[in-house]
Design a protein around this motif. Structure first.
Motif, short mmCIF file in Angstrom:
data_model
loop_
_atom_site.label_atom_id
_atom_site.label_comp_id
_atom_site.label_asym_id
_atom_site.label_seq_id
_atom_site.Cartn_x
_atom_site.Cartn_y
_atom_site.Cartn_z
N MET A 50 37.41 -26.10 80.87
CA MET A 50 38.17 -26.79 81.90
C MET A 50 37.39 -28.02 82.37
N PHE A 51 38.12 -29.09 82.65
CA PHE A 51 37.53 -30.34 83.10
C PHE A 51 38.26 -30.83 84.34
N SER A 52 37.62 -31.76 85.04
CA SER A 52 38.27 -32.49 86.12
C SER A 52 37.96 -33.97 85.93
N THR A 53 38.68 -34.83 86.64
CA THR A 53 38.49 -36.26 86.49
C THR A 53 37.21 -36.70 87.19
N ARG A 54 36.38 -37.45 86.49
CA ARG A 54 35.15 -37.98 87.07
C ARG A 54 35.49 -39.03 88.13
N ALA A 55 34.80 -39.02 89.24
CA ALA A 55 35.10 -39.95 90.34
C ALA A 55 35.01 -41.40 89.89
N SER A 56 34.09 -41.69 88.97
CA SER A 56 33.92 -43.07 88.51
C SER A 56 35.11 -43.57 87.71
N ALA A 57 35.96 -42.66 87.23
CA ALA A 57 37.13 -43.08 86.45
C ALA A 57 38.07 -43.93 87.29
N TYR A 58 38.04 -43.73 88.61
CA TYR A 58 38.92 -44.49 89.49
C TYR A 58 38.30 -45.82 89.91
N ARG A 59 37.04 -46.04 89.49
CA ARG A 59 36.38 -47.31 89.81
C ARG A 59 36.19 -48.17 88.57
N ASP A 60 35.91 -47.52 87.44
CA ASP A 60 35.63 -48.26 86.21
C ASP A 60 36.91 -48.48 85.42
N GLU A 61 36.91 -49.54 84.64
CA GLU A 61 38.03 -49.83 83.77
C GLU A 61 37.83 -49.09 82.45
N PRO A 62 38.69 -48.11 82.12
CA PRO A 62 38.50 -47.36 80.88
C PRO A 62 38.55 -48.27 79.66
N ALA A 63 37.75 -47.92 78.64
CA ALA A 63 37.74 -48.68 77.40
C ALA A 63 38.97 -48.35 76.56
#
Length: 307
Positions: A278-291
């Motif tokens: 099981m995983f959850s969304t990393r907080a930095s995903a909402y700050r960084d622009e995904p590649a």
């Protein structure tokens, strides 16, 4: 709908459940939710958020989708002059009710997924209808341009299918007279039209589909559809539902890896075979622009979906 001259807000609220992208509808499921613009709110987005909290008992991010200004649709003298559509993507913690309908009820040609238990929409029948339309009297140059346009939009060789062109495909079908719920010529072929919507709401839905698909991997849109905790397979199936096509399993996981974090203590899901992490969304995903550089797609053929 409101009378001429009364601007309105159209709400396009989407979620994903049971491997289907769903949109909230109202009435007979042929209309998107809407209401008149109210002077009680400081902004349109504030009115949209208030509506979402009242209708769904939840807050959500919203973005303005499009402004439509159409006086006549299907010859309706009281069609709205101005409608402002807003888009919101959410995760529902409960089972969606009857007001939630699949995108592909209205845009069936947009679902190109195939598996051992389902067959994708037959694009060939739709292209045949468009070919017959092209064959109607017009100049050879016009015919050639139309056939090239059809090939580009529907991924005919040597072109490839682009999922973010949902609106352009709908507009072409509209021009060909294949869409019964939009202003235009006589209906050309009832068998490929999909479910009708009132006024220009199917065009608004197609605009939303194009926007969501275009941003699915370049922004945090994908994670807005996901629950708090998920397996990587569940996240992949959400992506495939939205895109209407299969993605490459390993490339997808390489893309997702920087934006997810294992749940600790790890709770596994699944009763057959090896338990899934099981995983959850990393907080930095909402700050960084995904590649977006990795090749995510695979051909639309059956695949093994086991973890």
């Amino acid at each position: 709908m409101s009378r001429i001259g009364e601007p309105e807000i159209v709400f396009v609220v989407s979620t994903v459940a049971h491997e289907q992208p769903l949109v909230l509808t109202m009435g007979s499921s042929e209309s998107l939710p809407w209401e008149k613009v109210s002077a009680q709110f400081p902004s349109l987005s504030a009115q949209v958020r208030a509506w979402l909290e009242h209708r769904l008992n939840m807050s959500s991010s919203v973005e303005q989708l499009y402004t439509h200004a159409e006086r006549y649709l299907l010859g309706e003298p009281e069609a709205p002059v101005l409608s402002v559509s807003y888009l919101s993507n959410i995760h529902l913690s409960k089972t969606p009710g009857r007001d939630w309908k699949s995108w592909y009820d209205y845009l069936p040609w947009e679902d190109r997924r195939e598996s051992a238990t389902r067959t994708p929409f037959d694009i060939s029948s739709l292209v045949s209808s468009l070919d017959r339309w092209c064959a109607t009297p017009r100049s050879p140059l016009h015919q050639a341009r139309l056939r090239n346009r059809i090939a580009i939009l529907f991924g005919l060789p040597p072109h490839t299918w682009r999922e973010d062109r949902a609106l352009s495909r709908l507009q072409l079908l509209h021009a060909a007279g294949l869409i019964p719920d939009m202003e235009g010529g006589a209906l050309f072929d009832h068998t490929v039209a999909g479910r009708a919507m009132e006024h220009d709401h199917r065009r608004i839905l197609a605009t939303a589909v194009s926007r969501v698909r275009a941003n699915l991997f370049s922004h945090v849109v994908l994670f807005s559809f996901a629950p708090t905790q998920f397996t990587l397979l569940e996240l992949q199936l959400i992506a495939e539902a939205v895109l209407g096509r299969r993605v490459h399993k390993q490339n997808f996981r390489r893309w997702a890896e920087p934006y997810v974090v294992p749940v600790i203590p790890n709770v596994s899901r699944g009763s057959h075979g090896r338990p899934a992490r099981m995983f959850s969304t990393r907080a930095s995903a909402y700050r960084d622009e995904p590649a977006t550089g990795c090749l995510l797609y695979t051909s639309p053929s059956p695949r093994d979906v086991e973890e």
